[in-house]
Design a protein around this motif. Sequence first.
Motif, PDB file in Angstrom:
ATOM      1  N   GLY A  77      57.175  -2.666-113.005  1.00  0.00           N
ATOM      2  CA  GLY A  77      57.766  -3.870-113.035  1.00  0.00           C
ATOM      3  C   GLY A  77      58.562  -3.848-114.429  1.00  0.00           C
ATOM      4  N   GLY A  78      58.241  -3.181-115.595  1.00  0.00           N
ATOM      5  CA  GLY A  78      58.737  -2.891-116.712  1.00  0.00           C
ATOM      6  C   GLY A  78      59.255  -4.391-117.524  1.00  0.00           C
ATOM      7  N   TYR A  79      60.488  -4.564-117.542  1.00  0.00           N
ATOM      8  CA  TYR A  79      61.068  -5.679-118.364  1.00  0.00           C
ATOM      9  C   TYR A  79      60.455  -7.007-117.795  1.00  0.00           C
ATOM     10  N   ALA A 217      65.194   1.902-116.228  1.00  0.00           N
ATOM     11  CA  ALA A 217      63.951   2.937-115.934  1.00  0.00           C
ATOM     12  C   ALA A 217      62.897   2.320-116.289  1.00  0.00           C
ATOM     13  N   SER A 218      62.583   1.264-116.853  1.00  0.00           N
ATOM     14  CA  SER A 218      61.046   0.801-117.307  1.00  0.00           C
ATOM     15  C   SER A 218      60.490   0.250-116.056  1.00  0.00           C
ATOM     16  N   THR A 219      60.938   0.106-114.851  1.00  0.00           N
ATOM     17  CA  THR A 219      60.182  -0.575-113.794  1.00  0.00           C
ATOM     18  C   THR A 219      59.439   0.471-113.136  1.00  0.00           C
ATOM     19  N   VAL A 220      59.311   1.723-113.287  1.00  0.00           N
ATOM     20  CA  VAL A 220      58.683   2.519-112.723  1.00  0.00           C
ATOM     21  C   VAL A 220      57.844   3.311-113.753  1.00  0.00           C
ATOM     22  N   ALA A 221      57.205   2.416-114.699  1.00  0.00           N
ATOM     23  CA  ALA A 221      56.506   3.063-115.708  1.00  0.00           C
ATOM     24  C   ALA A 221      55.371   3.805-115.128  1.00  0.00           C
ATOM     25  N   GLN A 222      54.457   3.139-114.039  1.00  0.00           N
ATOM     26  CA  GLN A 222      53.276   3.833-113.717  1.00  0.00           C
ATOM     27  C   GLN A 222      53.505   5.109-112.829  1.00  0.00           C
ATOM     28  N   GLU A 223      54.901   5.419-112.597  1.00  0.00           N
ATOM     29  CA  GLU A 223      55.417   6.444-111.864  1.00  0.00           C
ATOM     30  C   GLU A 223      55.909   7.666-112.691  1.00  0.00           C
TER      31      GLU A 223
END
Length: 453
Positions: A77-79, A217-223
């Motif tokens: 979910g990033g931002y 790009a931050s929204t896929v941090a766990q991936e």
Amino acid sequence: MPRGEKLRVMRREKMRLLPLVAATYFMVSGGPYGLEDIIGMAGYGWALVLFLVVPVVWSLPTSLMVGELAAAVPEEGGYYRWVRRAMGEFWGFQEAWLSLAASVFDMAIYPTIFVLYLGRIEPAWTAGYRGTGWALVVVLVCAAWNLRGARAVGEGSVGLFCVLLSPFVVLTAVGLWKGLVLGGHGGASFFETPLAGRDFAGAVSVTLWNYMGWDNASTVAQEVEEPQRNYPKGMLAATGLVALTYVLPLAAVGLVGIPAARFSTGAWADAARELVGPWLELCVVLGGTISGAGMFNALMMSYTRVPYAMAEEGFLPAVMERRNRWGVPWVSLAVCTVGWALALRLSFERLISIDLVLYGGALLLEFVALVVLRVKEPGLERPFKVPGGLWGAVAMGVGPAALIGFALWAARGEKVAGLPALEFAGIVAAVGPVVYLVAKVIKRAASGATPSG
């Protein structure tokens, strides 16, 4: 699938540094396509100044901010997660609303780019509803691609990047050789601004649009593999890569003497034909289709994680949390795909202006979150940190805020759907608090209806 097995699959499928850089490149840029109008509006010299200054004032502070927050809070979910953690669920919801609203306008652009360049190969292919059909094909192919996970999108972006830029490597090499070695005839006029169609304010706005999207790009941090290490490196690498792939082709066609006034959308293909021949023109046109599809594909991965994160917080139905074996929130992906497909036939007169206003509002909330978290959680582990202490964090937002303010001023006379562009964007933004209140009521009702124990 058992939870332990699911987690093992997700770990195995995580995106590494190079694919992260390539995916970020497509989220922000997609190559030199889209720069033609800047050259036509401002001339080579001023366009070059913009391509060198904007990364320093806009891209670098944004990438540093993303680097710190993505490393400190590497959550899906990033931002949305950053702003919610810093300022509470109301502002987190507004961040998500602005971003998703901007996506409606933003995502309508890229299948259109694909169709425009495909039509240059054979106009009959995209005539009438055929164009909409091709745009829909782009949406569906990208959705299928995204179902294989972030790693598949990232690794695909590496390949698309290489194919996309290959024609520009040839064009740039030939242009620089003719301009510097053989003596092009454009040197004396390089810094002259074309009198016809001069629009420096418009050129600034289009330049900002071509440099925005670093936070996606931050929204896929766990991936992402080792997000604390790879996000700061990836953001800085992508910043330099975007600037380089903008500046070198511009310098090549400017030095060889192609008049700036001839540049508008699609002019790279004409320059390729003039400098090298029809075969390179065809390659550039094919690269344009790749640019549109590649940007849509990478951004689809980014935006679809936001509804997933909102569902985890109870603001959307729990069904949006469902993931497939590759860790993709497939219900969120399906819902977003339908929404973007329905938007394909909408006619937006000034997509860039609306996109800049909505995205700009979301971006400013992220810079505020950077500062608030420094004050609120000074002990938060930050593997990467914006230098300069608290005031350094504050300073990061000054340049982007000033440029967003300039973009708002530049769009003051533009209209969308019969309304001033700023008023239209303001209405869209103002709906956010209303939707939040409705979602809050539904969330409380659902919580009350859930049996305790």
